[in-house]
Scaffold this motif. Structure first.
Motif, PDB file in Angstrom:
ATOM      1  N   THR A   4      14.981  11.446  27.268  1.00  0.00           N
ATOM      2  CA  THR A   4      16.263  11.683  27.896  1.00  0.00           C
ATOM      3  C   THR A   4      16.861  12.987  27.384  1.00  0.00           C
ATOM      4  O   THR A   4      16.946  13.214  26.190  1.00  0.00           O
ATOM      5  CB  THR A   4      17.234  10.526  27.581  1.00  0.00           C
ATOM      6  N   GLU A   5      17.232  13.836  28.330  1.00  0.00           N
ATOM      7  CA  GLU A   5      17.875  15.088  27.936  1.00  0.00           C
ATOM      8  C   GLU A   5      19.354  14.858  27.707  1.00  0.00           C
ATOM      9  O   GLU A   5      20.008  14.133  28.454  1.00  0.00           O
ATOM     10  CB  GLU A   5      17.673  16.139  29.022  1.00  0.00           C
ATOM     11  N   ILE A   6      19.862  15.442  26.666  1.00  0.00           N
ATOM     12  CA  ILE A   6      21.269  15.329  26.346  1.00  0.00           C
ATOM     13  C   ILE A   6      21.963  16.599  26.804  1.00  0.00           C
ATOM     14  O   ILE A   6      21.618  17.692  26.343  1.00  0.00           O
ATOM     15  CB  ILE A   6      21.480  15.115  24.839  1.00  0.00           C
ATOM     16  N   PRO A   7      22.912  16.446  27.727  1.00  0.00           N
ATOM     17  CA  PRO A   7      23.594  17.656  28.180  1.00  0.00           C
ATOM     18  C   PRO A   7      24.481  18.226  27.076  1.00  0.00           C
ATOM     19  O   PRO A   7      25.202  17.496  26.407  1.00  0.00           O
ATOM     20  CB  PRO A   7      24.439  17.161  29.355  1.00  0.00           C
ATOM     21  N   VAL A   8      24.372  19.526  26.878  1.00  0.00           N
ATOM     22  CA  VAL A   8      25.191  20.202  25.870  1.00  0.00           C
ATOM     23  C   VAL A   8      26.175  21.095  26.610  1.00  0.00           C
ATOM     24  O   VAL A   8      25.771  21.903  27.450  1.00  0.00           O
ATOM     25  CB  VAL A   8      24.315  21.050  24.921  1.00  0.00           C
ATOM     26  N   PRO A   9      27.465  20.937  26.322  1.00  0.00           N
ATOM     27  CA  PRO A   9      28.442  21.796  26.979  1.00  0.00           C
ATOM     28  C   PRO A   9      28.122  23.271  26.724  1.00  0.00           C
ATOM     29  O   PRO A   9      27.646  23.640  25.654  1.00  0.00           O
ATOM     30  CB  PRO A   9      29.775  21.408  26.324  1.00  0.00           C
ATOM     31  N   THR A  10      28.369  24.106  27.709  1.00  0.00           N
ATOM     32  CA  THR A  10      28.061  25.526  27.561  1.00  0.00           C
ATOM     33  C   THR A  10      29.054  26.242  26.646  1.00  0.00           C
ATOM     34  O   THR A  10      28.702  27.235  26.013  1.00  0.00           O
ATOM     35  CB  THR A  10      28.045  26.225  28.940  1.00  0.00           C
ATOM     36  N   ASP A  11      30.267  25.740  26.579  1.00  0.00           N
ATOM     37  CA  ASP A  11      31.269  26.337  25.688  1.00  0.00           C
ATOM     38  C   ASP A  11      31.067  25.759  24.291  1.00  0.00           C
ATOM     39  O   ASP A  11      31.157  24.543  24.099  1.00  0.00           O
ATOM     40  CB  ASP A  11      32.667  26.006  26.204  1.00  0.00           C
ATOM     41  N   ALA A  15      31.244  21.845  22.776  1.00  0.00           N
ATOM     42  CA  ALA A  15      30.085  21.191  22.160  1.00  0.00           C
ATOM     43  C   ALA A  15      30.430  20.702  20.757  1.00  0.00           C
ATOM     44  O   ALA A  15      30.100  19.574  20.373  1.00  0.00           O
ATOM     45  CB  ALA A  15      28.898  22.148  22.119  1.00  0.00           C
ATOM     46  N   LEU A  16      31.107  21.542  19.990  1.00  0.00           N
ATOM     47  CA  LEU A  16      31.456  21.152  18.617  1.00  0.00           C
ATOM     48  C   LEU A  16      32.509  20.045  18.602  1.00  0.00           C
ATOM     49  O   LEU A  16      32.462  19.149  17.758  1.00  0.00           O
ATOM     50  CB  LEU A  16      31.936  22.369  17.837  1.00  0.00           C
ATOM     51  N   ALA A  17      33.427  20.079  19.544  1.00  0.00           N
ATOM     52  CA  ALA A  17      34.423  19.003  19.643  1.00  0.00           C
ATOM     53  C   ALA A  17      33.737  17.686  19.982  1.00  0.00           C
ATOM     54  O   ALA A  17      34.115  16.627  19.459  1.00  0.00           O
ATOM     55  CB  ALA A  17      35.472  19.346  20.688  1.00  0.00           C
ATOM     56  N   ALA A  18      32.723  17.747  20.847  1.00  0.00           N
ATOM     57  CA  ALA A  18      31.971  16.531  21.188  1.00  0.00           C
ATOM     58  C   ALA A  18      31.245  15.985  19.971  1.00  0.00           C
ATOM     59  O   ALA A  18      31.236  14.776  19.727  1.00  0.00           O
ATOM     60  CB  ALA A  18      30.982  16.825  22.319  1.00  0.00           C
ATOM     61  N   VAL A  19      30.637  16.866  19.184  1.00  0.00           N
ATOM     62  CA  VAL A  19      29.949  16.429  17.956  1.00  0.00           C
ATOM     63  C   VAL A  19      30.938  15.782  17.001  1.00  0.00           C
ATOM     64  O   VAL A  19      30.671  14.706  16.443  1.00  0.00           O
ATOM     65  CB  VAL A  19      29.229  17.616  17.275  1.00  0.00           C
ATOM     66  N   ALA A  20      32.094  16.401  16.812  1.00  0.00           N
ATOM     67  CA  ALA A  20      33.102  15.841  15.901  1.00  0.00           C
ATOM     68  C   ALA A  20      33.579  14.473  16.384  1.00  0.00           C
ATOM     69  O   ALA A  20      33.741  13.544  15.589  1.00  0.00           O
ATOM     70  CB  ALA A  20      34.269  16.808  15.769  1.00  0.00           C
ATOM     71  N   ALA A  21      33.787  14.335  17.686  1.00  0.00           N
ATOM     72  CA  ALA A  21      34.238  13.057  18.239  1.00  0.00           C
ATOM     73  C   ALA A  21      33.174  11.977  18.076  1.00  0.00           C
ATOM     74  O   ALA A  21      33.482  10.836  17.718  1.00  0.00           O
ATOM     75  CB  ALA A  21      34.601  13.222  19.711  1.00  0.00           C
ATOM     76  N   LEU A  22      31.912  12.329  18.320  1.00  0.00           N
ATOM     77  CA  LEU A  22      30.827  11.356  18.154  1.00  0.00           C
ATOM     78  C   LEU A  22      30.671  10.948  16.698  1.00  0.00           C
ATOM     79  O   LEU A  22      30.422   9.777  16.381  1.00  0.00           O
ATOM     80  CB  LEU A  22      29.514  11.928  18.698  1.00  0.00           C
ATOM     81  N   ARG A  23      30.811  11.915  15.793  1.00  0.00           N
ATOM     82  CA  ARG A  23      30.711  11.615  14.363  1.00  0.00           C
ATOM     83  C   ARG A  23      31.823  10.648  13.943  1.00  0.00           C
ATOM     84  O   ARG A  23      31.576   9.686  13.211  1.00  0.00           O
ATOM     85  CB  ARG A  23      30.767  12.902  13.555  1.00  0.00           C
ATOM     86  N   LYS A  24      33.031  10.880  14.431  1.00  0.00           N
ATOM     87  CA  LYS A  24      34.156  10.009  14.107  1.00  0.00           C
ATOM     88  C   LYS A  24      33.919   8.604  14.664  1.00  0.00           C
ATOM     89  O   LYS A  24      34.164   7.603  13.979  1.00  0.00           O
ATOM     90  CB  LYS A  24      35.454  10.593  14.680  1.00  0.00           C
TER      91      LYS A  24
END
Length: 78
Positions: A4-11, A15-24
């Motif tokens: 499964t490919e994970i879409p990564v935001p282009t901005d 992308a970093l905000a998504a990582v921080a939210a997932l980590r939390k």
């Protein structure tokens, strides 16, 4: 590994905000799951094995919070 490919935001900031939210979210889920397991009588080694970490690592990360929350922790069996 999944195909499964994970879409990564282009901005990058998105992308970093998504990582921080997932980590939390993951940290919150781990805290709740460890507390539930310990209230159910699981041992530190059982929790550690389920998380794929060492007993010492899971104890160091969660013991103080659980004690403060009033969770009765199992003593090490010899």
């Amino acid at each position: 590994m999944s195909d499964t490919e994970i879409p990564v935001p282009t901005d990058p900031s998105d992308a970093l905000a998504a990582v921080a939210a997932l980590r939390k979210l993951a940290d919150g889920l781990e805290d709740a799951a460890v507390e539930q397991a310990m209230r159910s009588g699981w041992s530190w080694p059982q929790v550690a094995e389920a998380l794929g970490v060492t007993r010492q690592a899971v104890y160091k990360k969660h013991s103080r919070r659980l004690i403060d929350a009033g969770v009765k922790l199992r003593r090490r069996e010899s």
